[in-house]
Write an enzyme that holds these catalytic residues in place. Sequence first.
Site, PDB file in Angstrom:
ATOM      1  CE  LYS A  53      -5.448  97.901  26.825  1.00 38.46           C
ATOM      2  NZ  LYS A  53      -4.203  97.113  26.817  1.00 38.46           N
ATOM      3  CD  GLN A  97      -3.597  93.463  26.780  1.00 39.95           C
ATOM      4  OE1 GLN A  97      -4.087  94.394  26.155  1.00 39.95           O
ATOM      5  NE2 GLN A  97      -3.105  93.603  28.000  1.00 39.95           N
ATOM      6  CG  ASP A 120       0.681  99.225  24.202  1.00 39.71           C
ATOM      7  OD1 ASP A 120       0.029  99.987  24.951  1.00 39.71           O
ATOM      8  OD2 ASP A 120       0.537  97.988  24.193  1.00 39.71           O
TER       9      ASP A 120
END
Length: 303
Positions: A53, A97, A120
């Site tokens: 990422k 994460q 997200d």
Amino acid sequence: MGNILDGKAIAEKVRAEVRADVTSFVAEHGRAPGLTVVLVGEDPASVVYTRNKEKSAKECGIAGTLLRLPADTPEAEVLALVAKLNGDDAVDGILVQLPLPRHVREAEVLRAIDPDKDVDGFHALNAGRLATGQPALVPCTPTGCMRLIAESGVELAGARAVVVGRSNIVGKPMAQLLLAKHATVTIAHSRTRDLPAVCREADVLVAAVGRAEMVRGDWVKPGAVVIDVGINRDTNGKLVGDVAFAEARERASWITPVPGGVGPMTIACLLANTVAAARARTAARRGLRERPGQRGLHGGARR
Ligand code: NDP
């Protein structure tokens, strides 16, 4: 035999769009959009994902930062870091994460992220915005699936869509996005009766289950578009999706492979969400009342 929806190639197109958008953002605002990825602990898969990422962000001109905390970091410290990032003007997107170590409550951490930096799209406010048709930051995997469906050229308005799986990160937002495009949507799950018959109704079939090759070829309506989100290992250790690809391809008009289908789209959509968040935050500061998602891939769930 169905055509293959090539996620690698389409993700590359999305990245090219993001690079162009970042270039114009930098020209307009004199700074790059910022994405901070937080990793707590050493989970090997998460280490790879978070590095990818950060690297992908940098390749697109986004200021990507990976912050790593030890596995035994107390929850209060994780929350304090999120609060600091919320207040940092150079940070447009925050991604923590998952999974987090057991002693850190996921729900608390997700709730702490500024919804306008929630790239997200997991914050309840963004889920609510999506469900109520307001522009939102939308989870990356379903956003990527929508882009793949768009590339197939299928008309969604009035089509029957079936989503197998009802998780908050894939199944539910997927169903909302299809609904916003005027599909007639069924959400199936582990309690669904006669799942093969339900799937056979679908003009667009999305499998997000996590069971290797569960969706068989004869579950697919001839001519359907089939999107396979699953990432599983079969008994030989081979990477496979939730759909029995060769069988399903015989009947589908378009189908995504695993690997090389939905997977590559997820990070590309994260980068697009970051630029969308940066633009919306800048516009909001200027008093234009623009919300995240308005310049995103889908423009939220606008009708
Ligand atoms: P979850 O485990 O959170 O959800 C799975 C869903 O599938 C649940 O709603 C469950 O139903 C349903 N389900 C389980 N068994 C059956 C069954 N036998 N029949 C019908 N439905 C069933 O998974 P996620 O949504 O997080 O992920 C789904 C898959 O997608 C996984 O393979 C994951 O690895 C993959 N994935 C891939 C991504 C990518 O980038 N390509 C990103 C995210 C996920 P119930 O609610 O009733 O339990």
